[in-house]
Design a protein around this motif. Structure first.
Motif, PDB file in Angstrom:
ATOM      1  N   LEU A   1       0.814  -1.208   0.000  1.00 58.71           N
ATOM      2  CA  LEU A   1       0.000   0.000   0.000  1.00 58.71           C
ATOM      3  C   LEU A   1       0.861   1.277   0.000  1.00 58.71           C
ATOM      4  O   LEU A   1       0.569   2.188  -0.753  1.00 58.71           O
ATOM      5  CB  LEU A   1      -0.977  -0.024   1.179  1.00 58.71           C
ATOM      6  N   PRO A   2       1.922   1.367   0.813  1.00 58.56           N
ATOM      7  CA  PRO A   2       2.751   2.586   0.752  1.00 58.56           C
ATOM      8  C   PRO A   2       3.343   2.815  -0.643  1.00 58.56           C
ATOM      9  O   PRO A   2       3.455   3.962  -1.074  1.00 58.56           O
ATOM     10  CB  PRO A   2       3.865   2.326   1.776  1.00 58.56           C
ATOM     11  N   LEU A   3       3.696   1.738  -1.325  1.00 56.03           N
ATOM     12  CA  LEU A   3       4.241   1.864  -2.676  1.00 56.03           C
ATOM     13  C   LEU A   3       3.212   2.493  -3.611  1.00 56.03           C
ATOM     14  O   LEU A   3       3.536   3.395  -4.395  1.00 56.03           O
ATOM     15  CB  LEU A   3       4.674   0.491  -3.202  1.00 56.03           C
ATOM     16  N   LEU A   4       1.971   2.068  -3.513  1.00 53.67           N
ATOM     17  CA  LEU A   4       0.903   2.637  -4.345  1.00 53.67           C
ATOM     18  C   LEU A   4       0.660   4.101  -4.020  1.00 53.67           C
ATOM     19  O   LEU A   4       0.416   4.915  -4.917  1.00 53.67           O
ATOM     20  CB  LEU A   4      -0.387   1.836  -4.175  1.00 53.67           C
ATOM     21  N   GLU A   5       0.736   4.447  -2.739  1.00 50.98           N
ATOM     22  CA  GLU A   5       0.547   5.837  -2.335  1.00 50.98           C
ATOM     23  C   GLU A   5       1.635   6.720  -2.943  1.00 50.98           C
ATOM     24  O   GLU A   5       1.347   7.810  -3.438  1.00 50.98           O
ATOM     25  CB  GLU A   5       0.566   5.956  -0.813  1.00 50.98           C
ATOM     26  N   MET A   6       2.878   6.241  -2.880  1.00 50.19           N
ATOM     27  CA  MET A   6       3.981   7.025  -3.444  1.00 50.19           C
ATOM     28  C   MET A   6       3.832   7.179  -4.955  1.00 50.19           C
ATOM     29  O   MET A   6       4.068   8.259  -5.494  1.00 50.19           O
ATOM     30  CB  MET A   6       5.318   6.359  -3.113  1.00 50.19           C
ATOM     31  N   LEU A   7       3.448   6.115  -5.621  1.00 47.06           N
ATOM     32  CA  LEU A   7       3.293   6.169  -7.077  1.00 47.06           C
ATOM     33  C   LEU A   7       2.137   7.076  -7.494  1.00 47.06           C
ATOM     34  O   LEU A   7       2.142   7.611  -8.599  1.00 47.06           O
ATOM     35  CB  LEU A   7       3.083   4.760  -7.643  1.00 47.06           C
ATOM     36  N   SER A   8       1.167   7.246  -6.610  1.00 46.51           N
ATOM     37  CA  SER A   8       0.014   8.076  -6.951  1.00 46.51           C
ATOM     38  C   SER A   8       0.214   9.542  -6.570  1.00 46.51           C
ATOM     39  O   SER A   8      -0.679  10.365  -6.764  1.00 46.51           O
ATOM     40  CB  SER A   8      -1.251   7.543  -6.271  1.00 46.51           C
ATOM     41  N   SER A   9       1.387   9.876  -6.077  1.00 41.15           N
ATOM     42  CA  SER A   9       1.686  11.249  -5.678  1.00 41.15           C
ATOM     43  C   SER A   9       1.590  12.195  -6.869  1.00 41.15           C
ATOM     44  O   SER A   9       1.999  11.869  -7.991  1.00 41.15           O
ATOM     45  CB  SER A   9       3.091  11.319  -5.085  1.00 41.15           C
ATOM     46  N   ASN A  10       1.087  13.389  -6.609  1.00 44.90           N
ATOM     47  CA  ASN A  10       1.030  14.430  -7.651  1.00 44.90           C
ATOM     48  C   ASN A  10       2.422  14.898  -8.063  1.00 44.90           C
ATOM     49  O   ASN A  10       2.572  15.561  -9.085  1.00 44.90           O
ATOM     50  CB  ASN A  10       0.223  15.628  -7.153  1.00 44.90           C
ATOM     51  N   ALA A  11       3.428  14.552  -7.266  1.00 46.57           N
ATOM     52  CA  ALA A  11       4.795  14.945  -7.577  1.00 46.57           C
ATOM     53  C   ALA A  11       5.373  14.134  -8.741  1.00 46.57           C
ATOM     54  O   ALA A  11       6.339  14.556  -9.369  1.00 46.57           O
ATOM     55  CB  ALA A  11       5.684  14.769  -6.347  1.00 46.57           C
ATOM     56  N   MET A  12       4.786  12.995  -9.012  1.00 46.77           N
ATOM     57  CA  MET A  12       5.299  12.126 -10.078  1.00 46.77           C
ATOM     58  C   MET A  12       5.030  12.763 -11.444  1.00 46.77           C
ATOM     59  O   MET A  12       3.893  13.005 -11.818  1.00 46.77           O
ATOM     60  CB  MET A  12       4.657  10.742 -10.000  1.00 46.77           C
TER      61      MET A  12
END
Length: 145
Positions: A1-12
């Protein structure tokens, strides 16, 4: 789940997704508006979690740099040089109060830009940072004279 949260960041940004894809050795459709758990598993991102976290963390740091650059742009867009009259020559010298504020702002901006120039997260913005350093150095030279 943390990996998905990071990938969904607006910063990407697309450049970060390209890094993720290169690290994973597989592609994903960047034009799609969503990323599914199946795609994440198919790409094997869970197996290279540390590398993906590093890319995502870098993206967040880059957004901070981008935000600081935008703030710098806004601050300097509002700076006005006000002149006062000197003898009978008209308005030819900068007002002392405004000049002190400008010098203080120049020093602050140079400090921020110096930190940015040495920050790895600034690499995508290196040209902008260098441009600001040159512009403000020119302003400093003129104000000092």
């Amino acid at each position: 789940l943390p990996l998905l949260e990071m990938l969904s960041s607006n910063a990407m940004r697309p450049r970060h997704w390209e890094q993720v894809q290169a690290t994973a050795g597989s592609k994903v459709d960047l034009s799609a508006s969503d990323l599914t758990l199946g795609q994440v598993l198919e790409m094997g991102l869970h197996r290279i979690r540390d590398e993906v976290e590093e890319i995502c963390g870098g993206a967040v740091k880059e957004v901070q740099v981008e935000t600081k650059l935008e703030g710098l742009q806004e601050e300097w867009a509002d700076i006005r040089f006000e002149f006062q009259s000197f003898k009978n020559k008209g308005p030819v010298i900068l007002k002392a109060k405004e000049l002190a504020l400008i010098v203080e702002k120049l020093e602050e901006s140079h400090t921020v830009l110096g930190a940015m120039a040495s920050n790895a997260a600034s690499v995508p913005f290196r040209d902008q940072v260098q441009s600001w350093i040159q512009k403000l150095s020119s302003v400093s030279e003129v104000v000092e004279q």
